[in-house]
Design a protein around this motif. Sequence first.
Motif, mmCIF file in Angstrom:
data_model
loop_
_atom_site.group_PDB
_atom_site.id
_atom_site.type_symbol
_atom_site.label_atom_id
_atom_site.label_comp_id
_atom_site.label_asym_id
_atom_site.label_seq_id
_atom_site.Cartn_x
_atom_site.Cartn_y
_atom_site.Cartn_z
ATOM 1 N N UNK A 500 45.684 34.471 41.405
ATOM 2 C CA UNK A 500 45.242 33.917 40.161
ATOM 3 C C UNK A 500 45.079 32.468 40.175
ATOM 4 N N UNK A 501 45.986 31.868 40.991
ATOM 5 C CA UNK A 501 45.961 30.246 41.126
ATOM 6 C C UNK A 501 44.485 29.945 41.931
ATOM 7 N N UNK A 502 44.048 30.913 42.870
ATOM 8 C CA UNK A 502 42.914 30.402 43.721
ATOM 9 C C UNK A 502 41.720 31.239 43.368
ATOM 10 N N UNK A 503 41.631 31.764 42.051
ATOM 11 C CA UNK A 503 40.651 32.605 41.676
ATOM 12 C C UNK A 503 39.434 31.701 41.182
ATOM 13 N N UNK A 504 39.607 30.673 40.663
ATOM 14 C CA UNK A 504 38.844 29.964 40.045
ATOM 15 C C UNK A 504 38.198 28.838 40.961
ATOM 16 N N UNK A 505 38.604 28.515 42.168
ATOM 17 C CA UNK A 505 38.581 27.690 43.258
ATOM 18 C C UNK A 505 36.966 27.806 43.477
ATOM 19 N N UNK A 506 36.061 27.004 43.388
ATOM 20 C CA UNK A 506 34.710 27.019 43.550
ATOM 21 C C UNK A 506 33.794 27.821 42.554
ATOM 22 N N UNK A 507 34.255 28.302 41.690
ATOM 23 C CA UNK A 507 33.649 29.066 40.677
ATOM 24 C C UNK A 507 33.103 28.463 39.405
ATOM 25 N N UNK A 508 31.873 28.432 38.998
ATOM 26 C CA UNK A 508 31.385 27.830 37.986
ATOM 27 C C UNK A 508 31.892 28.262 36.741
ATOM 28 N N UNK A 509 32.226 29.686 36.628
ATOM 29 C CA UNK A 509 32.771 30.331 35.560
ATOM 30 C C UNK A 509 33.748 31.237 36.027
ATOM 31 N N UNK A 510 35.079 30.518 35.867
ATOM 32 C CA UNK A 510 35.841 31.860 36.740
ATOM 33 C C UNK A 510 36.564 32.804 35.802
ATOM 34 N N UNK A 511 35.966 32.843 34.409
ATOM 35 C CA UNK A 511 36.546 33.943 33.629
ATOM 36 C C UNK A 511 36.165 35.239 34.212
ATOM 37 N N UNK A 512 35.129 35.551 34.512
ATOM 38 C CA UNK A 512 34.829 36.869 35.088
ATOM 39 C C UNK A 512 35.550 37.318 36.154
ATOM 40 N N UNK A 513 35.944 36.309 37.279
ATOM 41 C CA UNK A 513 36.729 36.416 38.550
ATOM 42 C C UNK A 513 38.001 36.939 38.161
ATOM 43 N N UNK A 514 38.783 36.090 37.180
ATOM 44 C CA UNK A 514 39.971 36.279 36.730
ATOM 45 C C UNK A 514 40.204 37.585 35.999
ATOM 46 N N UNK A 515 39.353 38.133 35.356
ATOM 47 C CA UNK A 515 39.244 39.431 34.505
ATOM 48 C C UNK A 515 39.063 40.485 35.384
ATOM 49 N N UNK A 516 38.448 40.555 36.548
ATOM 50 C CA UNK A 516 38.364 41.582 37.528
ATOM 51 C C UNK A 516 39.532 41.703 38.369
ATOM 52 N N UNK A 517 40.151 40.466 38.615
ATOM 53 C CA UNK A 517 41.402 40.690 39.308
ATOM 54 C C UNK A 517 42.767 41.035 38.522
ATOM 55 N N UNK A 518 42.409 40.703 37.275
ATOM 56 C CA UNK A 518 43.646 41.236 36.413
ATOM 57 C C UNK A 518 43.509 42.829 36.359
ATOM 58 N N UNK A 519 42.254 43.289 35.923
ATOM 59 C CA UNK A 519 42.145 44.844 35.779
ATOM 60 C C UNK A 519 42.437 45.258 37.348
ATOM 61 N N UNK A 520 42.174 45.090 38.349
ATOM 62 C CA UNK A 520 42.522 45.640 39.579
ATOM 63 C C UNK A 520 44.103 45.612 39.822
ATOM 64 N N UNK A 521 44.435 44.639 39.665
ATOM 65 C CA UNK A 521 46.053 44.417 39.902
ATOM 66 C C UNK A 521 47.019 45.203 39.160
ATOM 67 N N UNK A 522 46.529 45.439 37.927
ATOM 68 C CA UNK A 522 47.684 46.283 36.937
ATOM 69 C C UNK A 522 46.927 47.812 37.012
ATOM 70 N N UNK A 523 45.861 48.149 37.911
ATOM 71 C CA UNK A 523 45.258 49.499 37.878
ATOM 72 C C UNK A 523 44.868 49.801 36.610
ATOM 73 N N UNK A 524 43.980 49.048 36.061
ATOM 74 C CA UNK A 524 43.303 49.395 34.589
ATOM 75 C C UNK A 524 41.859 50.035 34.825
ATOM 76 N N UNK A 525 41.437 50.812 34.031
ATOM 77 C CA UNK A 525 39.947 51.210 34.017
ATOM 78 C C UNK A 525 39.170 50.109 33.421
#
Length: 847
Positions: A500-525
């Motif tokens: 979570x802390x490093x997801x937005x490093x170098x990303x112009x818009x980190x919302x999509x990256x964080x959302x993808x990490x969140x979905x995979x981390x909690x095993x959601x569809x």
Amino acid sequence: MSRGRLRIYLGAAPGVGKTYAMLGEGRRRLDRGTDVVVGFIETHGRRNTADRLEGLEVAPRRRIEHRGAVLDEMDLDALLARRPEVALVDELAHTNAPGSRHAKRWEDVEELLAAGIDVISTVNVQHLESLNDVVEAITGVRQRETVPDRVVRDAEQVELVDMTPEALRRRMVHGHIYAPDKVDAALGNYFRLGNLGALRELALLWVADKVDEAMRRYLSDEQIAGTWETRERVVVAITGAPSGDHLIRRAARMARRSHGDLIGVHIRPGTGLREGPNEELLAHRTLLADLGGTYHETTSDDVAEGLVAFAGSVRATQIVLGASRRDRLSELVRGSVINRVIRAAGEIDVHVISRDDGAERAALPPAPRRHGSPLSRRRRAAGWALVVVGLPLLTVVLDAARNSIGLPSVLVIYLLYVCIVAAIGGFGPAFVTALASTAAANWYFTQPLYTLRIRDPEHLIAVSAFVSAGGLVSLLVARTARRTADAARARAETEALIDVVGADVGEHDPVGVLLSHLRITFGQIGAAIFVREGDRSWSVVAVDGLDSTPVPSEGERLELGEDHLLTLTPGGLTAADRRVLGAFGARLVEALQRRVLEAAASDAATLARADELRTAILRAVSHDLRSPLASIKASSTSLLQDDVDWNAEQRAEFARTIDEEADRLDDLIGNLLDMSRIEAGAVEITVRAVGLDDVIAAALASLSEPTGRVVIELDDDGPAALADAGLFERVLANIVANALAHSPADRKILVQATSRDDTAVMRIVDHGPGISPEARATMFQPFQRFGDDTSGGVGLGLAVARGFMTAMHGVLSAEETPGGGLTVTLSLPLAGKSDALPLPSPAGAAS
């Protein structure tokens, strides 16, 4: 009679000085007393090359008549009869005239070498057979005269005659290569900077390969087994695993940073059976080729030995491996390939790359329950199976060996079995095993047999101790398992928080990256973020993993501030999961706020640009538009005066002034309107096939200035571009008008139209004062004049031209004309059909 030796001067392009260097070597050998004869030389009218011939014996040429023309060729028979020690033969790739003994000059050279005569020759890299298609792709010109690579590779010496593209173009401008009337055409076609740079790189790489080949031969002859790190060679092991693309890209970056070679290898098992098709392996092979690497396969019973042996055969300096997927037990039983490679690699560096977290990220393990077993359902099931099946079998075996073992040994064996069940199934199965084992030991092995009564007090103490030990072991194993599960959960949570802390490093818009990490981390569809619009309505901001449009009321919900909502499908998170989810939510809130701030900053920058444009327009209106109006007003007022008797010539002069200033005013207003349309993204275009000759004629006809100085050069096939005819005409008219305004009156303006690959190209070449490199960076921005007088306009012509070209999906670029001036290049897609094709105008076409 020994065979003669061949020395070749290799060049990247005509004019680099190959023939000059060859003649210089001939003169040096002549000064040392060697018998040198010039077999054939072509000076191409270059005075410096002709001067180098002075003092050298030149063999007479053979004259051959062909279709009414007399052609000069090398007289091979005369040269063989003369038998010099060294023969200088220019242009190794030359095709001989019909009627010659050999079709190619390199075949003449082969005969001279066979006769024991040393030969010094020249050739350009574009004439090498193996590079013919590459050169055609770069330059658009297919070379008909080629030399087999083996002829050049077999030469005893190959010396590269090198020259930078800029220096070669300067030589061209100064007339040292071609006649003046051919210079502009050559500079705009074959001798472009990009072409020369690519050809130079080809020549350098070819010579480097030959040097490498010579070094390999030397190492082999001298039986040197070590690796000489003259060039980095990175070998990456490819297995077809899902994370292989991450490994290949990492190895490619390592090779690129060291300017080395990328080599991929797949080790097949030495069973004699070929593996079935592997789509991942095929994809990795394609990726390796796209990244500039080469793919190899080898067979070995031992992967580590096969990999190290291959790396040694290609003289690799680095080996790149992916981290092992095996568990600890598998590595202990079967051994570690990575460790064996490290031990066997010797001087070769070995890099072990961790798996791609993005591709391999797993969901958080479930939090261990406070009550009940922390072990997985599979392990608990295995433990109960050992109770139900294994314990009776063990009892039958012990009963069969009753005469060989006593009660103490039976109790120790049962206790060991309890420990095994506890390690696998946890407290519940182990405690039941302990009780059942006690009953079995009492029934089958304690006197009196087949009853639950114990006669001997010592046996009673032993059985009681056994029950206590079994229960204690079960409890300790259960606590250890719980702590292990807690540690695994904590480690997974820590890794998730680090992501979570490093997801937005170098990303112009980190919302999509964080959302993808969140979905995979909690095993959601799926996961989605909504923003509030009004009191009850929501709109989707971002979504990941869902094919259909998400609904705010479905799944697990988490409010992100006052106006945003996070939903997870299907949900079902535990309290521990929600604790980690809170950290994700905080980062998502920061990312969403960042998105809002960036949007506000972008809007502010847009407003600032609009203010700058408005200020510039007002400045132009207040100054540049008033000048023609003042002239029109003065001339018309003079014509309306009754007290002055103007003659016919004076009246005509006033009328011409009004007409010229009205045209100038119309141009200024037209450019202002065009710039406004471009800035607003409101340029409407209709693309169709447009002949470049028609556009040139229309553009020149639209200019008020005399166009007699404009020279037009067109390809014979009359190329056509996909463009909007009206906009393309305006673009060309603006560029030519600028060239005419800034070029000396005695210098021509060259307009070239040609096709290259799938692109129609038009070049406008002038020889005026040019534009400095610093100014070229801003020359296409609105209201740029570069210090010229203000009589010509408001500085919008080039900006409008760039905007129109962008709207037509074309490219407008500028570079310095060798010798002084500016060359503007217009590139558009080459027309393949004449159907009209309306295209949407891109917003901000001028940006």
